[in-house]
Design an enzyme around this catalytic site. Structure first.
Site, PDB file in Angstrom:
ATOM      1  N   CYS A   9      22.394   7.440 -25.296  1.00  0.00           N
ATOM      2  CA  CYS A   9      21.952   7.951 -23.997  1.00  0.00           C
ATOM      3  C   CYS A   9      21.490   9.406 -24.096  1.00  0.00           C
ATOM      4  O   CYS A   9      21.884  10.129 -25.013  1.00  0.00           O
ATOM      5  CB  CYS A   9      23.096   7.840 -22.988  1.00  0.00           C
ATOM      6  SG  CYS A   9      22.490   7.991 -21.295  1.00  0.00           S
ATOM      7  N   ASP A 128      33.629   5.094 -17.820  1.00  0.00           N
ATOM      8  CA  ASP A 128      33.514   6.468 -18.315  1.00  0.00           C
ATOM      9  C   ASP A 128      34.766   7.243 -17.889  1.00  0.00           C
ATOM     10  O   ASP A 128      35.514   6.810 -17.004  1.00  0.00           O
ATOM     11  CB  ASP A 128      32.241   7.096 -17.697  1.00  0.00           C
ATOM     12  CG  ASP A 128      31.813   8.373 -18.402  1.00  0.00           C
ATOM     13  OD1 ASP A 128      32.466   8.786 -19.378  1.00  0.00           O
ATOM     14  OD2 ASP A 128      30.808   8.963 -17.955  1.00  0.00           O
TER      15      ASP A 128
HETATM   16  O1  LIG Z   1      24.481  12.450 -20.209  1.00  0.00           O
HETATM   17  C1  LIG Z   1      24.561  13.097 -19.148  1.00  0.00           C
HETATM   18  O2  LIG Z   1      24.245  14.280 -19.090  1.00  0.00           O
HETATM   19  C2  LIG Z   1      25.046  12.417 -17.906  1.00  0.00           C
HETATM   20  C3  LIG Z   1      24.946  13.093 -16.708  1.00  0.00           C
HETATM   21  C4  LIG Z   1      25.381  12.495 -15.541  1.00  0.00           C
HETATM   22  C5  LIG Z   1      25.914  11.231 -15.563  1.00  0.00           C
HETATM   23  C6  LIG Z   1      26.027  10.536 -16.771  1.00  0.00           C
HETATM   24  C7  LIG Z   1      25.606  11.120 -17.944  1.00  0.00           C
HETATM   25  N1  LIG Z   1      25.704  10.474 -19.156  1.00  0.00           N
HETATM   26  C8  LIG Z   1      26.543   9.345 -19.382  1.00  0.00           C
HETATM   27  O3  LIG Z   1      27.885   9.779 -19.531  1.00  0.00           O
HETATM   28  C9  LIG Z   1      28.586   8.906 -20.386  1.00  0.00           C
HETATM   29  C10 LIG Z   1      29.413   9.638 -21.424  1.00  0.00           C
HETATM   30  O4  LIG Z   1      28.711  10.559 -22.163  1.00  0.00           O
HETATM   31  P1  LIG Z   1      29.382  11.332 -23.417  1.00  0.00           P
HETATM   32  O5  LIG Z   1      29.200  10.438 -24.623  1.00  0.00           O
HETATM   33  O6  LIG Z   1      30.825  11.581 -23.104  1.00  0.00           O
HETATM   34  O7  LIG Z   1      28.590  12.593 -23.572  1.00  0.00           O
HETATM   35  C11 LIG Z   1      27.547   7.961 -20.963  1.00  0.00           C
HETATM   36  O8  LIG Z   1      27.640   6.748 -20.233  1.00  0.00           O
HETATM   37  C12 LIG Z   1      26.224   8.588 -20.638  1.00  0.00           C
HETATM   38  O9  LIG Z   1      25.299   7.554 -20.366  1.00  0.00           O
END
Ligand SMILES: O=C(O)c1ccccc1N[C@@H]1O[C@H](COP(=O)(O)O)[C@@H](O)[C@H]1O
Length: 211
Positions: A9, A128
């Site tokens: 992502c 999450d």
């Molecule tokens: O990635 C981002 O900045 C974000 C912003 C707002 C909502 C979701 C976002 N990303 C998602 O968050 C999770 C976990 O990310 P991490 O691996 O802990 O950095 C993942 O599902 C991203 O798609």
């Protein structure tokens, strides 16, 4: 062998998208949330998506976005599935007549059986970590043992995943897919090809051990 799918992502550059695909990613996430360091403009997403080979899922991520913006975007960007990462209702998520995943932040008391029923039109629940005031991309993990093993919907596990914890994540809850952002970056929004490769290799190794 059951293969755990992988979504990378927060793609903001063509070279990161291609490196992720070459490493074996199943899906790429595009963050349409302007407060994220990984946010992409419509034009940026269009040009990355236009450069992609077939058979890779393009995921559009939104946080409490206007329906009108999403509808307009769907006419401009070829997305395969929507990821709602805010407080969107099941009716809102379903209203785009597109496959969608609902992200749920695992705050205390979260009942995933109830949520799975509420979001029964979702293709998956994305789980999450909960951090007050931060919708996602926290870089923090949660206790994966809180995920019941009898849910009737695919689980996409997210939050603080890194090469050194994917094996534990898989063996604790056998998710359909893992979703990572910060754990494979060299800087916010800039993916590190080596980390992406190591992350996906660690998943394949863990899948083999789970056989
Ligand atoms: O990635 C981002 O900045 C974000 C912003 C707002 C909502 C979701 C976002 N990303 C998602 O968050 C999770 C976990 O990310 P991490 O691996 O802990 O950095 C993942 O599902 C991203 O798609």
């Amino acid at each position: 062998m059951l293969r755990t799918r992988v979504k990378i992502c927060g793609i903001t550059r063509i070279e990161d998208a291609i490196a992720a695909i070459d490493a074996g990613a199943d899906a790429l996430g595009f963050v349409f949330y302007s407060k994220s360091p990984r946010a992409v403009s419509v034009e940026q997403a269009q040009s990355i998506i236009a450069a992609l080979p077939p058979f890779v899922s393009k995921v559009g991520l939104f946080v409490n976005e206007d329906a009108a913006f999403i509808r307009k975007l769907l006419g401009l960007c070829s997305l395969d599935i929507l990821q709602f990462h805010g407080d969107e209702s099941p009716e809102f998520c379903h209203s785009f007549t597109m496959p969608y995943m609902k992200a749920l932040r695992m705050r205390e008391g979260m009942d995933l059986h109830v949520a799975a029923e509420e979001y029964s039109t979702a293709r998956a629940l994305l789980l999450d970590s909960y951090k007050p005031g931060v919708p996602g991309g926290t870089g923090e993990s949660f206790d994966w043992h809180r995920i019941p093993n009898d849910l009737d919907i695919p689980i996409v596990l997210a939050g603080g995943l890194r090469v050194d914890n994917v094996a534990a994540a898989i063996s604790s809850c056998h998710p359909y897919a893992l979703d990572v952002s910060g754990g494979v970056e060299m800087a916010p929004g800039i993916k590190c090809p080596q980390k992406v490769t190591e992350f996906i290799t660690a998943i394949s190794d863990a899948d083999r051990r789970e056989e």
